[in-house]
Scaffold this motif. Structure first.
Motif, PDB file in Angstrom:
ATOM      1  N   GLY A   1      71.876  23.017  23.552  1.00  0.00           N
ATOM      2  CA  GLY A   1      72.801  22.663  24.632  1.00  0.00           C
ATOM      3  C   GLY A   1      71.759  21.655  25.478  1.00  0.00           C
TER       4      GLY A   1
ATOM      5  N   GLY B   1      75.590  23.844  22.036  1.00  0.00           N
ATOM      6  CA  GLY B   1      75.905  22.648  21.380  1.00  0.00           C
ATOM      7  C   GLY B   1      75.252  22.579  19.839  1.00  0.00           C
TER       8      GLY B   1
ATOM      9  N   TRP C   1      77.209  19.728  27.116  1.00  0.00           N
ATOM     10  CA  TRP C   1      76.407  19.824  25.668  1.00  0.00           C
ATOM     11  C   TRP C   1      77.252  18.919  24.551  1.00  0.00           C
TER      12      TRP C   1
END
Length: 342
Positions: free
Chosen positions: A146, A162, A224
């Motif tokens: 992230g 992410g 993200w």
């Protein structure tokens, strides 16, 4: 004079033999793995921890350390093949393993444009599948990545997750044993093709943000990185396929490292796919293929013409709202034309 001509003939013969022996037992792990993942269209499982391929010792250890890896490899294989067949379904080469049934020339016999593309495709798919698995928690040796950014001092615990492209890239290189793919010209070129595929996934990274605040305000924003579906990278990969660069084999009599002068002569733009041999005539393989439309037939059928046929297509029609919230539709059938190459 005779001896010089004889030496020349022998050297050229050696070049031909070397170029056509890229699938022998001495083949590096990179080539073996790419070929195995693209060739295997069934659900067969092999003995060993990786299950989906006949893995090397290095790959087996990686699969032992990551028990769910074989499922991720299955995902990588399936999404690569499905995306390839969907993207190239109306092209002369439709991701088949042989260029034409009569000649039985395998796409892996030499380094054709299609072979270079497949190396990029499989590398891209593994990278994508691993990056996604990191975000979903399906891989235990990495975590979601992230890149969180807050635009205020308001404290909020980030829940965005992410896709870890960086780890996916590193994993792909390790799994394909990138370092030992060979320092000869074939090894250098195939490594470049792999890098092109991996980088195509990196270019699909996008920032996703989520707002937080009272009454729908965006006093705090968390962001993200996220990858799109694998098919979103196919447009760029197909563009690389069409713009691939053909190079001559310079260092063809031995697999030792390329000398600096030779390396300089064989350098090409690192952003391009590279191949060595011209693709065989694909027109023999398009007989009986279905065209997208009449214009596509002009290319796909290689000037042989096409036959117009009809088929029945069912679809929903005459839809109406019933009892406030329920949509009721009829099923309509109509005959439509489709075109088949002669």
């Amino acid at each position: 004079m005779f001896s010089f001509s004889l030496i020349t003939v022998l050297c050229l013969s050696a070049a031909s033999i070397f170029a056509s022996k890229v699938v022998e037992g001495s083949q590096p792990v990179l080539q073996k793995t790419v070929e195995a993942l693209f060739k295997e269209r069934s659900e067969v499982m092999y003995p060993g921890s990786c299950k989906i391929i006949r893995s090397s010792l290095r790959q087996s250890r990686m699969c032992v350390r990551e028990p769910g890896l074989h499922k991720i490899l299955v995902t990588a294989k399936e999404q690569a093949i499905n995306a390839c067949e969907e993207t190239f379904q109306y092209d002369r080469w439709n991701c088949s393993l042989v260029f034409n049934r009569k000649a039985r020339r395998s796409v892996f016999n030499k380094i054709y444009r299609e072979t270079a593309f497949i190396h990029a495709l499989i590398a891209a798919s593994i990278t994508h599948a691993v990056a996604k698995a990191c975000a979903s928690g399906d891989m235990t040796r990495c975590s979601c990545l992230g890149s969180f950014k807050k635009n205020t001092t308001f404290q909020w615990k980030g829940s965005g997750c992410g896709d870890d492209f960086k780890y996916g890239k590193k994993f792909t290189r390790n799994f394909l044993d990138f370092k030992h793919a060979g320092a000869d010209q074939i090894g250098e070129i195939l490594k470049q093709d792999v890098v092109v595929g991996v980088d195509a996934i990196g270019e699909q990274m996008r920032e996703v943000c989520k707002c937080h605040g009272f009454s729908g305000s965006c006093t705090t924003k968390t962001c993200w990185k996220r990858l799109g579906p694998f098919n979103s990278a196919m447009g760029l990969l197909k563009k690389h396929y069409h713009h691939a660069v053909k190079k001559k084999i310079v260092n063809y009599t031995t697999k030792r490292a390329i000398a600096p002068k030779v390396r300089k002569r064989t350098n090409v733009d690192r952003k391009n796919l590279v191949y060595f041999q011209k693709t065989p005539n694909l027109c023999l393989s398009t007989k009986g293929r279905v065209c997208k439309d009449r214009d596509n037939c002009a290319t796909l059928c290689c000037g042989r013409g096409f036959v117009t046929k009809k088929k029945s297509v069912s679809s929903r029609c005459r839809c109406k709202m019933v009892n406030c919230c329920f949509v009721q539709c009829d099923t309509c059938t109509q005959d439509v034309d489709y075109y088949v190459c002669k």
